[in-house]
Design an enzyme around this catalytic site. Sequence first.
Site, PDB file in Angstrom:
ATOM      1  N   ALA A 253       8.757  -3.306 -12.962  1.00 48.02           N
ATOM      2  CA  ALA A 253       9.260  -4.303 -12.195  1.00 48.02           C
ATOM      3  C   ALA A 253      10.017  -3.935 -11.180  1.00 48.02           C
ATOM      4  O   ALA A 253      11.239  -4.484 -10.693  1.00 48.02           O
ATOM      5  CB  ALA A 253       9.268  -5.133 -13.282  1.00 48.02           C
TER       6      ALA A 253
ATOM      7  N   GLY B 298      12.506  -2.308  -8.988  1.00 48.95           N
ATOM      8  CA  GLY B 298      12.116  -1.678  -7.060  1.00 48.95           C
ATOM      9  C   GLY B 298      10.362  -1.953  -6.885  1.00 48.95           C
ATOM     10  O   GLY B 298       9.453  -1.348  -6.919  1.00 48.95           O
TER      11      GLY B 298
ATOM     12  N   ARG C 208      11.682   0.090 -17.689  1.00 52.73           N
ATOM     13  CA  ARG C 208      12.173   0.918 -18.593  1.00 52.73           C
ATOM     14  C   ARG C 208      13.787   1.211 -18.738  1.00 52.73           C
ATOM     15  O   ARG C 208      14.122   1.809 -20.246  1.00 52.73           O
ATOM     16  CB  ARG C 208      11.802   2.559 -17.753  1.00 52.73           C
TER      17      ARG C 208
ATOM     18  N   TYR D 247      -1.703  14.793  -9.580  1.00 52.44           N
ATOM     19  CA  TYR D 247      -1.330  12.708  -8.935  1.00 52.44           C
ATOM     20  C   TYR D 247      -2.484  12.333  -9.505  1.00 52.44           C
ATOM     21  O   TYR D 247      -3.327  11.048  -9.849  1.00 52.44           O
ATOM     22  CB  TYR D 247      -0.621  12.260  -8.713  1.00 52.44           C
TER      23      TYR D 247
ATOM     24  N   LYS E 290      -5.253   9.348 -11.107  1.00 45.50           N
ATOM     25  CA  LYS E 290      -5.352   8.197 -10.647  1.00 45.50           C
ATOM     26  C   LYS E 290      -6.834   7.379 -10.671  1.00 45.50           C
ATOM     27  O   LYS E 290      -7.420   6.877 -10.462  1.00 45.50           O
ATOM     28  CB  LYS E 290      -5.019   8.124  -9.457  1.00 45.50           C
TER      29      LYS E 290
HETATM   30  N1  LIG Z   1       4.491   4.420  -3.062  1.00 48.20           N
HETATM   31  C1  LIG Z   1       2.903   4.141  -2.483  1.00 48.20           C
HETATM   32  O1  LIG Z   1       3.059   5.581  -1.816  1.00 48.20           O
HETATM   33  C2  LIG Z   1       1.825   3.718  -3.755  1.00 48.20           C
HETATM   34  C3  LIG Z   1       0.505   4.250  -3.106  1.00 48.20           C
HETATM   35  C4  LIG Z   1      -0.511   4.025  -4.167  1.00 48.20           C
HETATM   36  C5  LIG Z   1      -0.244   3.770  -5.310  1.00 48.20           C
HETATM   37  N2  LIG Z   1       1.557   3.671  -6.091  1.00 48.20           N
HETATM   38  C6  LIG Z   1       0.894   3.343  -7.116  1.00 48.20           C
HETATM   39  O2  LIG Z   1       2.339   1.820  -7.595  1.00 48.20           O
HETATM   40  C7  LIG Z   1       2.556   1.424  -8.108  1.00 48.20           C
HETATM   41  C8  LIG Z   1       3.810   1.499  -8.086  1.00 48.20           C
HETATM   42  O3  LIG Z   1       4.717   2.634  -7.925  1.00 48.20           O
HETATM   43  P1  LIG Z   1       5.990   2.937  -6.166  1.00 48.20           P
HETATM   44  O4  LIG Z   1       5.125   3.150  -5.188  1.00 48.20           O
HETATM   45  O5  LIG Z   1       6.460   1.099  -6.437  1.00 48.20           O
HETATM   46  O6  LIG Z   1       6.777   3.798  -6.785  1.00 48.20           O
HETATM   47  P2  LIG Z   1       7.797   3.359  -7.590  1.00 48.20           P
HETATM   48  O7  LIG Z   1       9.339   2.671  -7.063  1.00 48.20           O
HETATM   49  O8  LIG Z   1       8.502   4.768  -7.874  1.00 48.20           O
HETATM   50  O9  LIG Z   1       7.924   2.932  -9.171  1.00 48.20           O
HETATM   51  C9  LIG Z   1       7.408   3.260  -9.488  1.00 48.20           C
HETATM   52  C10 LIG Z   1       7.483   1.911 -11.317  1.00 48.20           C
HETATM   53  O10 LIG Z   1       6.554   2.253 -12.135  1.00 48.20           O
HETATM   54  C11 LIG Z   1       8.358   3.061 -12.896  1.00 48.20           C
HETATM   55  N3  LIG Z   1       7.463   3.996 -14.079  1.00 48.20           N
HETATM   56  C12 LIG Z   1       7.287   5.118 -14.190  1.00 48.20           C
HETATM   57  N4  LIG Z   1       7.068   5.603 -15.974  1.00 48.20           N
HETATM   58  C13 LIG Z   1       7.027   4.224 -16.436  1.00 48.20           C
HETATM   59  C14 LIG Z   1       6.969   4.123 -17.851  1.00 48.20           C
HETATM   60  N5  LIG Z   1       6.749   5.069 -18.149  1.00 48.20           N
HETATM   61  N6  LIG Z   1       6.989   2.738 -18.099  1.00 48.20           N
HETATM   62  C15 LIG Z   1       6.927   1.938 -17.509  1.00 48.20           C
HETATM   63  N7  LIG Z   1       8.008   2.344 -16.225  1.00 48.20           N
HETATM   64  C16 LIG Z   1       7.290   3.208 -15.571  1.00 48.20           C
HETATM   65  C17 LIG Z   1       9.271   3.473 -12.478  1.00 48.20           C
HETATM   66  O11 LIG Z   1      10.251   3.059 -13.412  1.00 48.20           O
HETATM   67  P3  LIG Z   1      11.583   3.606 -13.366  1.00 48.20           P
HETATM   68  O12 LIG Z   1      12.395   3.314 -12.241  1.00 48.20           O
HETATM   69  O13 LIG Z   1      12.004   3.483 -14.681  1.00 48.20           O
HETATM   70  O14 LIG Z   1      11.699   5.475 -12.736  1.00 48.20           O
HETATM   71  C18 LIG Z   1       8.960   2.366 -11.900  1.00 48.20           C
HETATM   72  O15 LIG Z   1       9.622   1.107 -12.338  1.00 48.20           O
HETATM   73  C19 LIG Z   1       2.502   2.957  -9.249  1.00 48.20           C
HETATM   74  O16 LIG Z   1       1.680   3.041 -10.174  1.00 48.20           O
HETATM   75  C20 LIG Z   1       1.409   3.907  -8.027  1.00 48.20           C
HETATM   76  O17 LIG Z   1       1.078   5.255  -8.450  1.00 48.20           O
HETATM   77  C21 LIG Z   1       1.695   3.479  -5.240  1.00 48.20           C
END
Ligand SMILES: NC(=O)c1ccc[n+]([C@@H]2O[C@H](COP(=O)([O-])OP(=O)(O)OC[C@H]3O[C@@H](n4cnc5c(N)ncnc54)[C@H](OP(=O)(O)O)[C@@H]3O)[C@@H](O)[C@H]2O)c1
Length: 246
Positions: free
Chosen positions: A13, A15, A38, A148, A152
């Site tokens: 949650a 960011g 985390r 990745y 997914k």
């Molecule tokens: N951005 C895109 O283009 C995109 C597109 C499709 C899907 N998604 C998906 O959307 C979701 C959110 O990603 P986002 O784009 O917002 O990227 P992000 O800002 O990098 O957020 C990822 C989040 O997951 C957390 N995380 C990673 N490993 C973890 C673990 N072992 N336990 C608990 N938390 C963990 C991170 O925590 P830390 O801050 O501690 O690392 C961060 O809060 C992800 O599932 C991603 O794959 C993103």
Amino acid sequence: MDLTGKIALVTGANGGIGTALVRELLRQGVAKVYAAARSIDAVTELSHLDERVSAFRLDITNAACVAAAAEQHRDVDIVINNAGLNRCMWLLGPTGMEAAREEMEVNFFGTLAVCRAFAPIVAASGTGVIANVCSIIGMVNLPVNGTYCASKAAAHSLLQGIRAELAPKGVRVVGIYPGPVDTRMTAGQEMPKATPAQVATAIVAGLANDAEDIFPDPMSQAVHARLLQDPKQVEREFAAMIPAGS
Ligand SMILES: NC(=O)c1ccc[n+]([C@@H]2O[C@H](COP(=O)([O-])OP(=O)(O)OC[C@H]3O[C@@H](n4cnc5c(N)ncnc54)[C@H](OP(=O)(O)O)[C@@H]3O)[C@@H](O)[C@H]2O)c1
């Protein structure tokens, strides 16, 4: 589903899409959001968002941590599995093996662990929902993010499986398939991106409207439409997105 008064839990949650989801759920009138992060610093920051936010530490790859989270949050109606990891690695790249393992650990095994721990809790809610953030590139592999995408794809299959297993218990399982979103995950990648707020608004609207699968931005909607029409052609086009000289 009327979100008013519901209790939601969002992983990852801090960011990006996660924080935007917390904010949007609050805007739509949920009673409480358990915001999982985390790091302790991130938990402290999240605690200041709103009095309805209760932040706690959760590493989804840590079995004891996941078990404690379920033990301590037994009133959850909606679990949003948002935590995810992208090492931006080619399957055959120098660290492809390590990246693939790390991503599977978070995107597949971690998500599965949270689903397993919270399934009985959301089933007891009567109107329970598990919503997993997958990705449109879990439906077609983009080689520059090859490992990745594979993780997914596994997350997508996991979602279909738990949807079937939880249907008799009255739990709705929702798939979320964003395209590129402007977060830390895509930092430095030049392409059109949706904002986290746009995507979170579409996701929460989809939850409220009882959508089964949510394509929350124009790019994911366009790619999904084309995948339904001609998946082989989309595969060829994504395969061609390999930078010249690689
Ligand atoms: N951005 C895109 O283009 C995109 C597109 C499709 C899907 N998604 C998906 O959307 C979701 C959110 O990603 P986002 O784009 O917002 O990227 P992000 O800002 O990098 O957020 C990822 C989040 O997951 C957390 N995380 C990673 N490993 C973890 C673990 N072992 N336990 C608990 N938390 C963990 C991170 O925590 P830390 O801050 O501690 O690392 C961060 O809060 C992800 O599932 C991603 O794959 C993103």
